[in-house]
Design a protein around this motif. Sequence first.
Motif, PDB file in Angstrom:
ATOM      1  N   ASP A  60       0.819  -1.211   0.000  1.00 29.38           N
ATOM      2  CA  ASP A  60       0.000   0.000   0.000  1.00 29.38           C
ATOM      3  C   ASP A  60       0.851   1.259   0.000  1.00 29.38           C
ATOM      4  N   ALA A  61       2.184   1.145   0.192  1.00 31.42           N
ATOM      5  CA  ALA A  61       3.062   2.304   0.193  1.00 31.42           C
ATOM      6  C   ALA A  61       3.583   2.618  -1.208  1.00 31.42           C
ATOM      7  N   LEU A  62       3.274   1.794  -2.184  1.00 29.18           N
ATOM      8  CA  LEU A  62       3.756   2.010  -3.540  1.00 29.18           C
ATOM      9  C   LEU A  62       3.040   3.209  -4.166  1.00 29.18           C
ATOM     10  N   PRO A  63       3.763   4.011  -4.950  1.00 29.69           N
ATOM     11  CA  PRO A  63       3.129   5.159  -5.609  1.00 29.69           C
ATOM     12  C   PRO A  63       2.199   4.699  -6.719  1.00 29.69           C
ATOM     13  N   ASP A  64       1.213   5.539  -7.019  1.00 32.42           N
ATOM     14  CA  ASP A  64       0.316   5.235  -8.131  1.00 32.42           C
ATOM     15  C   ASP A  64       1.038   5.500  -9.445  1.00 32.42           C
ATOM     16  N   THR A  65       1.005   4.486 -10.317  1.00 30.62           N
ATOM     17  CA  THR A  65       1.657   4.580 -11.625  1.00 30.62           C
ATOM     18  C   THR A  65       0.706   3.991 -12.653  1.00 30.62           C
ATOM     19  N   PRO A  66       0.588   4.593 -13.847  1.00 28.54           N
ATOM     20  CA  PRO A  66      -0.272   4.006 -14.881  1.00 28.54           C
ATOM     21  C   PRO A  66       0.070   2.542 -15.108  1.00 28.54           C
ATOM     22  N   SER A  67      -0.967   1.709 -15.233  1.00 28.03           N
ATOM     23  CA  SER A  67      -0.791   0.256 -15.283  1.00 28.03           C
ATOM     24  C   SER A  67       0.218  -0.197 -16.315  1.00 28.03           C
ATOM     25  N   CYS A  68       0.169   0.374 -17.501  1.00 25.88           N
ATOM     26  CA  CYS A  68       1.023  -0.101 -18.595  1.00 25.88           C
ATOM     27  C   CYS A  68       2.170   0.855 -18.898  1.00 25.88           C
ATOM     28  N   ALA A  69       2.566   1.624 -17.905  1.00 22.99           N
ATOM     29  CA  ALA A  69       3.721   2.505 -18.075  1.00 22.99           C
ATOM     30  C   ALA A  69       4.986   1.665 -18.197  1.00 22.99           C
ATOM     31  N   ALA A  70       6.011   2.219 -18.821  1.00 24.74           N
ATOM     32  CA  ALA A  70       7.292   1.512 -18.953  1.00 24.74           C
ATOM     33  C   ALA A  70       7.846   1.214 -17.563  1.00 24.74           C
ATOM     34  N   TYR A  71       8.383   0.019 -17.393  1.00 20.55           N
ATOM     35  CA  TYR A  71       8.849  -0.400 -16.072  1.00 20.55           C
ATOM     36  C   TYR A  71      10.129   0.334 -15.691  1.00 20.55           C
ATOM     37  N   ASP A  72      10.098   0.933 -14.492  1.00 17.67           N
ATOM     38  CA  ASP A  72      11.255   1.648 -13.972  1.00 17.67           C
ATOM     39  C   ASP A  72      11.351   1.328 -12.486  1.00 17.67           C
ATOM     40  N   PRO A  73      12.196   0.361 -12.106  1.00 19.95           N
ATOM     41  CA  PRO A  73      12.280  -0.050 -10.704  1.00 19.95           C
ATOM     42  C   PRO A  73      12.801   1.029  -9.775  1.00 19.95           C
ATOM     43  N   THR A  74      13.501   2.031 -10.310  1.00 20.78           N
ATOM     44  CA  THR A  74      14.017   3.093  -9.447  1.00 20.78           C
ATOM     45  C   THR A  74      12.898   4.021  -8.982  1.00 20.78           C
TER      46      THR A  74
END
Length: 296
Positions: A3-17
């Motif tokens: 639940d601490a993860l930021p909201d990111t568009p579902s199919c955005a390019a993956y960026d683990p940083t």
Amino acid sequence: MADALPDTPSCAAYDPTLNPGSYGYRPSLAWGLVFTILFVLIAAGQLFHMIRTRAFWTFFFIMGALFEIIGWVGRLASYWCPYSRDCFLMQTASLITGPGWAQAGIYLTLWVVIRSVGRHVSPFPPKTYLAICFCIDLVCLSLQAVGGGLAGAAYSNGTSTQPGTTTMVVGIIAQLTAAVLFSILVGFVIYRGGSALRSNRPLFYMTAATVFATMMMIMRNVYRSIELTEGWRGYLITHEKYVLALDALPMVLAMGIYVIFNPGAQFEKTATAEQQQELAERDQPQKNAVQRYLNL
């Protein structure tokens, strides 16, 4: 915590940083395809055997494979949409539920073996042990389903997933306990019915497959229990190699062994062998009479 993860568009390019995603990694496309295909082949093989032998009770293995397929399709979709919470929850719910169906199929296989070898090889009447096992399995599935629902709702709402996670862990540990107790029953059947099993190759294969599948289920349940105990951002759950080696592979082996040594097909061979033996015993007096006549 998930639940601490930021909201990111579902199919955005993956960026683990910026956002490691719900998995903590980007699911592998290659392994997703491999395991999806393997479980499709298992489901197709079981369906073929079920239609051919009319052993409809083996549909539990088909259901288990179907849930695995759904889960791995969810992981495949997550490769292209690594931040999709729906895909993540889809694979989580399916991969936790599927093994319960496979476990029920394993219970039924031993029931068939006991009925074929004889009631004396089991410490409990076959129907009693089957009813107890199914009740335990139903409770385990219910706990995991309820826990998954609670965790999924909390995940979507951004609240703590701990109550749902704890419920899921209880369900998986209960399933692990049931598998261990079941393995003791299998050992009891082998000990008492060893000679009968050795003399009947189809029953021997069914029993050997059941021993192997039970070992794989125990391995998988131990892994899942530890994984969820660590939490949604624990080390095991955020490293894909563990789910591949300790969940996906054991489930492929546990269900795949029953495609090779299908219970319905093996039981059909057993029934055919028994019929041939019965006919041979019935014809023996006539053969003896003919032999005595020829010796006159």
